[in-house]
Enzyme design. Structure first.
Site, PDB file in Angstrom:
ATOM      1  N   PRO A   1       0.700  -1.363  -0.083  1.00 53.50           N
ATOM      2  CA  PRO A   1       0.038  -0.035  -0.041  1.00 53.50           C
ATOM      3  C   PRO A   1       0.671   1.404  -0.136  1.00 53.50           C
ATOM      4  CG  PRO A   1      -1.018  -1.425   1.533  1.00 53.50           C
ATOM      5  CD  PRO A   1       0.484  -2.214   1.007  1.00 53.50           C
TER       6      PRO A   1
ATOM      7  N   HIS B   1      13.054  -5.447   7.972  1.00 48.78           N
ATOM      8  CA  HIS B   1      13.239  -6.968   7.633  1.00 48.78           C
ATOM      9  C   HIS B   1      14.612  -7.271   8.148  1.00 48.78           C
ATOM     10  CE1 HIS B   1       9.838  -6.199   5.370  1.00 48.78           C
ATOM     11  NE2 HIS B   1      10.491  -5.440   4.501  1.00 48.78           N
TER      12      HIS B   1
END
Length: 345
Positions: free
Chosen positions: A177, A310
């Site tokens: 998004p 991450h």
């Protein structure tokens, strides 16, 4: 070659135990080589990859065993995306990326979901294409496109300058998004250009985590309505937060410590359950390739990810262990050698 990396030679390449014990054996071997959970550096990882060599052999027993692990924890065939079957009216859908935030499923929201999983399972051969710079000059495009089902991550460019390396076919593409917000102004003024840019992905599924964070819901719904308004041949699928949450727990139990898994690892996890055979491309989190040449972060630019979100080296290590055990194939070298650079025999 006498560095600690030389201890890798103590780990056998072949004749691994069969069943789930094989992957466990590899992990124990790795902990011996890198005690105290010290992740290998770039040079050590290159030595390991080169030592293993280009040969790869699938292990059907290990494939089935790992698929069962994913099925038991996460049920990808049933939970990969939100459907009317797995999301009844009135359900309290908890977001996986927000604490204590949920959405009660009403008729309006449920109407956006397909009746059931749209894929004809099992899928046969799947290519999962990451966006790593190691894909540049790989000449893997044709091999990627030979798969029955091609998954791509976060609207990567597929223009002519890249197709020899990354191919042209797409059956599923993910969209973060944040891309809709930053690149297309939340589709407030850029709907037409967005639709035109998505044509390169042909008749694909567009997979979005609409119900992971509150900020991601509105852009995801705008994508759905934009594609519907323009009558495109693409289908929006919304990621099931229960699937994403369970996959995150699955990999955390296997040593991946991050705020959130990468999109690539989510896709590989799904593919290992949905597909009979999986080959992954563009998964290499280091700054140099196997030949010691510096490479960009992505095959199309050198934009670095946000720090601390991450854990790419940890993810790579787990994927590499799956490659070694024959569960999936990881492509790290050129798919086609550059004939012009080879010496005549």
């Amino acid at each position: 070659m006498k560095l600690q990396g030389s201890r890798m030679w103590l780990c056998p390449r072949t004749r691994l135990p069969v069943g789930a014990s094989a992957l466990g054996f590899l992990i124990l071997c790795w902990l011996y080589v890198f005690p105290g959970y010290r992740l290998p550096g770039h040079k050590e990882m290159v030595r390991e990859v080169l030592r293993f060599g280009p040969g790869w052999r699938k292990n059907r027993t290990e494939m089935d065993s790992f698929r069962k692990l994913l099925q038991d924890c996460c049920d990808p065939p049933h939970l990969f995306s939100l459907t009317k079957v797995n999301t009844p009216l009135g359900e309290n859908l908890w977001f996986d990326g927000e604490f204590f935030h949920s959405l009660t499923i009403d008729n309006s929201t449920r109407s956006l979901f397909p009746q059931d999983t749209p894929f004809k399972l099992p899928l046969k051969r799947c290519s999962v294409v990451g966006n790593g710079g190691i894909l540049k000059n790989s000449r893997c495009g044709e091999q990627i496109d030979e798969a029955d089902f091609v998954m791509r991550c976060n609207l990567p460019p597929l223009s002519r300058e890249y197709t020899e390396d990354v191919g042209t076919r797409t059956q599923l593409v993910t969209v973060n998004p944040s891309i809709i917000d930053k690149r297309y102004q939340n589709l407030l003024w850029s709907r037409k250009s967005f639709v035109e840019n998505l044509r390169v992905y042909q008749q694909s599924y567009v997979y979005m985590p609409a119900f992971s964070t509150k900020r991601g819901t509105d852009p995801s719904l705008r994508v759905y309505y934009t594609l519907a308004d323009f009558g495109t041949n693409q289908t929006v699928l919304f990621a099931n937060p229960n699937f994403l949450r369970n996959v995150g727990k699955f990999w955390k139990s296997r040593g991946i410590h991050s705020k959130r898994l990468s999109t690539g690892l989510f896709m590989v996890s799904a593919a290992l359950s949905l597909c009979e055979e999986v080959t992954i491309y563009g998964f290499w989190p280091f700054q140099m390739d196997l030949g010691g040449r510096y490479i960009s972060h992505h095959y199309y630019d050198n934009t670095l990810p946000l720090s601390g979100v991450h854990a790419m080296p940890e993810e790579f290590l787990q994927l590499w262990l799956l490659h070694k055990s024959g569960v999936l194939q990881m492509q790290l070298d050129q798919c086609k050698k550059d004939v012009s650079s080879q010496k005549p025999h």
